[in-house]
Design a protein around this motif. Sequence first.
Motif, PDB file in Angstrom:
ATOM      1  N   THR A 184      -2.016   6.843 -12.622  1.00 14.22           N
ATOM      2  CA  THR A 184      -2.347   7.587 -12.540  1.00 14.22           C
ATOM      3  C   THR A 184      -0.835   8.912 -12.356  1.00 14.22           C
ATOM      4  OG1 THR A 184      -3.495   8.734 -11.513  1.00 14.22           O
ATOM      5  CG2 THR A 184      -4.286   7.530 -14.205  1.00 14.22           C
ATOM      6  N   PRO A 185      -0.418   9.819 -12.340  1.00 15.70           N
ATOM      7  CA  PRO A 185       0.189  10.821 -12.242  1.00 15.70           C
ATOM      8  C   PRO A 185      -0.552  11.589 -10.860  1.00 15.70           C
ATOM      9  CG  PRO A 185       0.768  10.560 -14.304  1.00 15.70           C
ATOM     10  CD  PRO A 185      -0.158   9.690 -14.097  1.00 15.70           C
ATOM     11  N   ASP A 186      -2.556  11.619 -11.599  1.00 17.33           N
ATOM     12  CA  ASP A 186      -3.146  11.981 -11.122  1.00 17.33           C
ATOM     13  C   ASP A 186      -3.752  11.993  -9.606  1.00 17.33           C
ATOM     14  OD1 ASP A 186      -5.460  14.600 -10.660  1.00 17.33           O
ATOM     15  OD2 ASP A 186      -7.164  12.296 -10.679  1.00 17.33           O
ATOM     16  N   ARG A 187      -3.433  10.732  -9.685  1.00 14.72           N
ATOM     17  CA  ARG A 187      -4.130  10.008  -8.686  1.00 14.72           C
ATOM     18  C   ARG A 187      -3.113   9.946  -8.144  1.00 14.72           C
ATOM     19  NH1 ARG A 187      -4.407   3.608  -7.496  1.00 14.72           N
ATOM     20  NH2 ARG A 187      -5.799   3.641  -5.587  1.00 14.72           N
ATOM     21  N   ALA A 188      -1.221   9.530  -7.752  1.00 12.23           N
ATOM     22  CA  ALA A 188      -0.250  10.180  -7.387  1.00 12.23           C
ATOM     23  C   ALA A 188      -0.429  10.834  -6.045  1.00 12.23           C
ATOM     24  CB  ALA A 188       1.006   9.344  -7.819  1.00 12.23           C
ATOM     25  N   HIS A 208       0.054  11.487  -2.474  1.00 14.50           N
ATOM     26  CA  HIS A 208       0.828  12.067  -2.296  1.00 14.50           C
ATOM     27  C   HIS A 208       0.852  13.362  -0.940  1.00 14.50           C
ATOM     28  CE1 HIS A 208       5.290  13.860  -2.138  1.00 14.50           C
ATOM     29  NE2 HIS A 208       5.323  12.865  -1.695  1.00 14.50           N
ATOM     30  N   TRP A 209      -0.058  14.086  -1.956  1.00 19.69           N
ATOM     31  CA  TRP A 209      -0.716  15.581  -0.797  1.00 19.69           C
ATOM     32  C   TRP A 209      -1.733  14.794   0.375  1.00 19.69           C
ATOM     33  CZ3 TRP A 209       0.101  19.868  -0.584  1.00 19.69           C
ATOM     34  CH2 TRP A 209      -0.696  21.133  -0.137  1.00 19.69           C
ATOM     35  N   MET A 210      -2.437  13.507   0.260  1.00 17.74           N
ATOM     36  CA  MET A 210      -2.906  12.710   1.444  1.00 17.74           C
ATOM     37  C   MET A 210      -2.165  13.298   2.247  1.00 17.74           C
ATOM     38  SD  MET A 210      -5.732  10.023   0.164  1.00 17.74           S
ATOM     39  CE  MET A 210      -5.711   9.765   1.425  1.00 17.74           C
ATOM     40  N   LEU A 211      -0.521  12.577   2.269  1.00 16.73           N
ATOM     41  CA  LEU A 211       0.517  11.962   3.294  1.00 16.73           C
ATOM     42  C   LEU A 211       0.982  13.390   3.206  1.00 16.73           C
ATOM     43  CD1 LEU A 211       1.659   8.766   0.884  1.00 16.73           C
ATOM     44  CD2 LEU A 211       0.240   8.810   3.201  1.00 16.73           C
TER      45      LEU A 211
END
Length: 620
Positions: A595-599, A603-606
């Motif tokens: 899902t975009p939410d999980r992605a 991405h924010w983590m990275l």
Amino acid sequence: KELRVASLKKMTDAIFHRGPDGLGEYHNEYVSLGMRRLAIVDVEGGNQPIWNEDKSIGVIFNGEIYNFKQLKKSLIAVGHKFYSHSDTEVLVHLYEEYGDLFPNALRGMFALCIFDLHRNRYLLARDAFGEKPLYYHLKKGVLTFCSELGGLLQNHQVDRKVDHESLRYYLASGYIPEPLTLVSNCKSLEPGHILVYKDSQLVVRRYNPLFHRMSTTGKVKSEEEAISLIKPKLENAVEGQLIGDVPVGAFLSGGIDSSTICAIAQEKLSRPLDTFTVRFEDAEYDESPIARAVADRIGSNHHEITVPNKGFDKDIFEKILTHVGFPFPDPSAIPVFLVTKEIRKYVKVALSGDGGDEVFAGYDDLGWWLKIKRLAPLSPWLLEKISKGILAIPGSYAPNVRRKMARAFRAVKWGESGLSFGIHRMIFEKELLELFPSLRDYNYHKYTSWPDEFSNMSSLRKAMRYRLVHKLPTDMLIKVDRMSMANSLEVRAPFLDLDLFKASLSLDDKLLWRNNIGKQIIRKMMKDKLPEVVFKHPKMGFSMPMHTYQNQAYRDLSNELLSSTGPLASFVCFDRLKKIEQIMLDKKFNSLRATPDRACKQHWMLLLLAGWMDKYQIQF
């Protein structure tokens, strides 16, 4: 000594925001100590360090001791002399009286250092829940410690290298288990622990065994008995945390926890309590009408702070990295920073509802845990096969349900002791190894501690314990402490009162969780004191709509940091990274496999990881 003094200045400058009201220092031939003060109790006379009568024992301290008046009275009765009205002064006399066991007498939040000059001995301690942070580093017999990791990194002796063990946890779950940090050889003093340093050696040990054992009796089974037990302890906790010589306000989100704290606090005050809520322009995330209804009911002086639906702001990104000192991917850190910045214009201290979900079972994932743990008897091989089979079913029928089912079968193969970690995973192992091929499979149970009586605990208490011991200090409390102290605002959490928590352990599970709804006893206790809408609306949290956050500034920073010349270039797989970015930007919320939410969160983590490595020049 000159080098020590210079390093100390850099460190105290780095944490200026935690105490802009004053600087305290002490130097001798062996040690240089410093602290920044946020003056709340005994504003004029509480400057640190504070000493005992003959100045052989001193203390520097961050936090608040809520029961200091009672402790002071008992210490005076046995002959101790006091020279201030500060809560800090009780610490040196308690150490004199009780030695290393003295933190057990404290009710409050704290990170402290006692220096015993006659014995050339130093004792560091952290409160039982971990509300206040404390990081340390030992190299060649030299101990350095600080309230923030960013401050500790000002020490020239710290080797700025990634701790690979911590990195695995961060990439898998978004948090770092204590005592690890993302910096090699830098540790976090765990909640309820002391560190003793003498003769260039240190020993770390637990002083408060409550969370290690955490035995539950379930002996209180009636609502009436439970209310008679819990209500006075919660009222005492709130009243005790209203202490201070400066104005005290409170967060009011409209949820049960903050509404409960505000209602009790208002009853204890003779003036209107200043309450504060954040209002998102995106109505899906806005609880401000409920907060207003609560404020009208209890009679508080209410303030609404609007957070516009603007996109990514690089300044906020920098502030998170600066004040946390490491990548912290919980997106609710952003609104917490914004709202505490506004609250600080009115008050210096604010009560919050933090801890209510952990102590009285409020998280939705507890219900999911209770449902899927029934699958635990199945073999891990079969669970994995079923998970893959669900995803392989052709067609697009009920993608959300199928995705959750597949994740449930995948998570439960860890068994009850690992189920909570599986539920909260952000990047699963196959994805992680595709994204970072140089990393290897790892035993994530290593730092997930369980008490001796784990097998005898109820399923609900097992799930609650993971939240309380592992998620609370590494996520919720980091967010609240760092974002509020970034704005020189002290936040206090009455639900995290030790006496209240001990009482909660005696409650039968049905007084906490029933019909898939948590906090049953708090709902019953506050039913006639709060508007009905507080109990009827779904739990929303304090989240940020991350899917609206990827504006051009976000993409520009991503292209800079997550590039072939960025900090992660040597160990990230860019093909896999591009897939995450594609899903994030695709906005297909009913995608079956992702899902975009999980992605967005991945991405924010990275991005935070790369930004942190770049900011602090951390080497892989």
